[in-house]
Design an enzyme around this catalytic site. Structure first.
Site, PDB file in Angstrom:
ATOM      1  N   CYS A  68       0.836  -1.206   0.000  1.00 33.38           N
ATOM      2  CA  CYS A  68       0.000   0.000   0.000  1.00 33.38           C
ATOM      3  C   CYS A  68       0.869   1.254   0.000  1.00 33.38           C
ATOM      4  O   CYS A  68       1.643   1.463   0.927  1.00 33.38           O
ATOM      5  CB  CYS A  68      -0.934   0.037   1.206  1.00 33.38           C
ATOM      6  SG  CYS A  68      -1.992   1.492   1.148  1.00 33.38           S
TER       7      CYS A  68
ATOM      8  N   GLY B  24      -5.742  -1.950 -14.350  1.00 31.11           N
ATOM      9  CA  GLY B  24      -6.333  -1.388 -15.563  1.00 31.11           C
ATOM     10  C   GLY B  24      -7.172  -2.337 -16.378  1.00 31.11           C
ATOM     11  O   GLY B  24      -7.427  -2.081 -17.556  1.00 31.11           O
TER      12      GLY B  24
HETATM   13  C1  LIG Z   1      -9.911   3.624  -4.146  1.00 32.75           C
HETATM   14  C2  LIG Z   1      -8.943   2.481  -4.096  1.00 32.75           C
HETATM   15  C3  LIG Z   1      -8.695   1.828  -2.886  1.00 32.75           C
HETATM   16  C4  LIG Z   1      -7.785   0.763  -2.820  1.00 32.75           C
HETATM   17  N1  LIG Z   1      -7.571   0.125  -1.622  1.00 32.75           N
HETATM   18  C5  LIG Z   1      -6.764  -0.958  -1.579  1.00 32.75           C
HETATM   19  C6  LIG Z   1      -6.596  -1.703  -0.378  1.00 32.75           C
HETATM   20  O1  LIG Z   1      -7.203  -1.421   0.664  1.00 32.75           O
HETATM   21  N2  LIG Z   1      -5.742  -2.770  -0.389  1.00 32.75           N
HETATM   22  C7  LIG Z   1      -5.064  -3.143  -1.522  1.00 32.75           C
HETATM   23  O2  LIG Z   1      -4.315  -4.123  -1.490  1.00 32.75           O
HETATM   24  N3  LIG Z   1      -5.231  -2.478  -2.686  1.00 32.75           N
HETATM   25  C8  LIG Z   1      -6.051  -1.403  -2.742  1.00 32.75           C
HETATM   26  N4  LIG Z   1      -6.220  -0.745  -3.923  1.00 32.75           N
HETATM   27  C9  LIG Z   1      -5.511  -1.201  -5.149  1.00 32.75           C
HETATM   28  C10 LIG Z   1      -6.403  -2.091  -6.016  1.00 32.75           C
HETATM   29  O3  LIG Z   1      -6.830  -3.239  -5.300  1.00 32.75           O
HETATM   30  C11 LIG Z   1      -5.652  -2.520  -7.303  1.00 32.75           C
HETATM   31  O4  LIG Z   1      -4.473  -3.207  -6.944  1.00 32.75           O
HETATM   32  C12 LIG Z   1      -5.265  -1.344  -8.175  1.00 32.75           C
HETATM   33  O5  LIG Z   1      -6.263  -0.350  -8.155  1.00 32.75           O
HETATM   34  C13 LIG Z   1      -4.966  -1.747  -9.625  1.00 32.75           C
HETATM   35  O6  LIG Z   1      -6.084  -2.313 -10.264  1.00 32.75           O
HETATM   36  P1  LIG Z   1      -7.142  -1.443 -11.152  1.00 32.75           P
HETATM   37  O7  LIG Z   1      -6.325  -0.627 -12.126  1.00 32.75           O
HETATM   38  O8  LIG Z   1      -8.027  -2.465 -11.798  1.00 32.75           O
HETATM   39  O9  LIG Z   1      -7.880  -0.563 -10.198  1.00 32.75           O
HETATM   40  C14 LIG Z   1      -7.112   0.342  -4.007  1.00 32.75           C
HETATM   41  C15 LIG Z   1      -7.378   0.989  -5.228  1.00 32.75           C
HETATM   42  C16 LIG Z   1      -8.284   2.030  -5.291  1.00 32.75           C
HETATM   43  C17 LIG Z   1      -8.544   2.684  -6.630  1.00 32.75           C
END
Ligand SMILES: Cc1cc2nc3c(=O)[nH]c(=O)nc-3n(C[C@H](O)[C@H](O)[C@H](O)COP(=O)(O)O)c2cc1C
Length: 301
Positions: free
Chosen positions: A130, A244
């Site tokens: 994180c 993404g």
């Molecule tokens: C608003 C938000 C909150 C997130 N909170 C967490 C979290 O609590 N723990 C975690 O491992 N990843 C968290 N992530 C990361 C996502 O799980 C993911 O790894 C990342 O957004 C990439 O995937 P995506 O492009 O499909 O969103 C968060 C992402 C977003 C956008």
């Protein structure tokens, strides 16, 4: 008929599509939109030993082809989760994973111990990546010794599926993946968000209260694909790919690069139905290409 089922170590998924932590609440928030049992699984929001308020607002912002967030693991702590949320999740006939974070190794361990007792949670996703918390979080995932230390200690107390979520904010993600595989990770998931920032020229201020935050969405997909492919060459344990993924074609690309399953995050903010549409789209892709089993795609670049 095509077979959408995949195995991630000892986890059986009816299809390779899960939702990504922090973007899907506790799942319950999405029940009005679709039947959650249609997913291979969902990962609930980041959970820590003690309650956290998260970062001050503003903590999310739109950027070209993606979004920035710095939520900072806001949650009410693992005991609250076990007592009040878990009973509502028991009914689901799919894999519900809890995403676990901590500021110290001991906090990760204690949190995992509590979740280990919850019968209907078949696995945890250990977030050592994180970028939005001051202590712990990403620091555990950016060096091999600290990544190994936290995974080794959690492995001692956690009996079920241990998925470790990797940070893209490193020089060599393969090395970290290999390190956590060596100390007992059952799978790795990647990528978490990329450290980034955005500035408003008119107000001359950063868009986030924390100045920097994590970038997700279509903008990060080529980076995520590259990392999934690299990690697939480096480890034997299954990989869960994300970053993404907006549609079924994106999901298939991650599987071709070596992911056994995928997670959908930011896409759900654009269209809450995106995860189920991706399940349907993968099925359609397999039919069109006359591929019997989705597992045939994995690493078949
Ligand atoms: C608003 C938000 C909150 C997130 N909170 C967490 C979290 O609590 N723990 C975690 O491992 N990843 C968290 N992530 C990361 C996502 O799980 C993911 O790894 C990342 O957004 C990439 O995937 P995506 O492009 O499909 O969103 C968060 C992402 C977003 C956008």
């Amino acid at each position: 008929m095509v077979d959408l089922g995949v195995k991630i170590g000892n986890l059986d998924l009816k299809n390779p599509v899960m939702t990504a932590s922090g973007t899907f609440g506790y799942g319950l928030e999405f029940e009005d939109f679709f039947d959650l049992n249609r997913l291979g699984g969902f990962v609930v929001k980041g959970t820590t030993l003690h309650a956290r308020q998260g970062n001050p607002y503003p903590r999310s912002a739109e950027t070209p082809s993606g979004m920035l967030n710095a939520v900072g693991l806001q949650n009410r702590g693992v005991k609250y989760f076990a007592e009040y949320i878990y009973p509502k999740l028991e009914k689901f006939q799919t894999n519900v994973l809890v995403n676990v974070s901590g500021s110290t190794v001991e906090e990760y361990v204690e949190c995992a111990e509590v979740i280990n007792e919850l019968e209907h949670i078949p696995g945890i996703e250990l977030n050592i990546s994180c970028p939005n918390v001051k202590e712990g979080g990403m620091t555990f995932g950016t060096s091999c010794p600290s990544a190994e230390a936290v995974v080794r200690e959690v492995r001692k107390v956690y009996d079920k599926h241990l998925m470790v979520k990797l940070s893209p904010n490193v020089t060599s993600i393969e090395e970290i993946a290999r390190a956590v595989e060596n100390v007992g990770a059952d799978s790795v998931s990647l990528i978490n968000t990329l450290l980034a920032m955005a500035i408003d020229a008119e107000s001359r201020k950063p868009l986030l209260s924390t100045i920097t935050g994590g970038l997700s969405g279509p903008a990060v997909k080529p980076v995520a694909l590259r990392m999934v492919w690299q990690v697939a060459q480096a480890v034997k344990i299954p990989i869960v790919g994300m970053g993404g993924i907006m549609n079924a074609a994106d999901a298939v690309e991650f599987m071709l690069a070596g992911a056994s399953a995928i997670q959908v995050g930011t896409a759900g903010f654009v269209d809450p139905l995106a995860p189920v549409k991706i399940v349907e789209g993968i099925e359609d892709y397999l039919k069109r290409h006359k591929i019997e089993s989705v597992t045939d795609l994995v690493g078949s670049l």
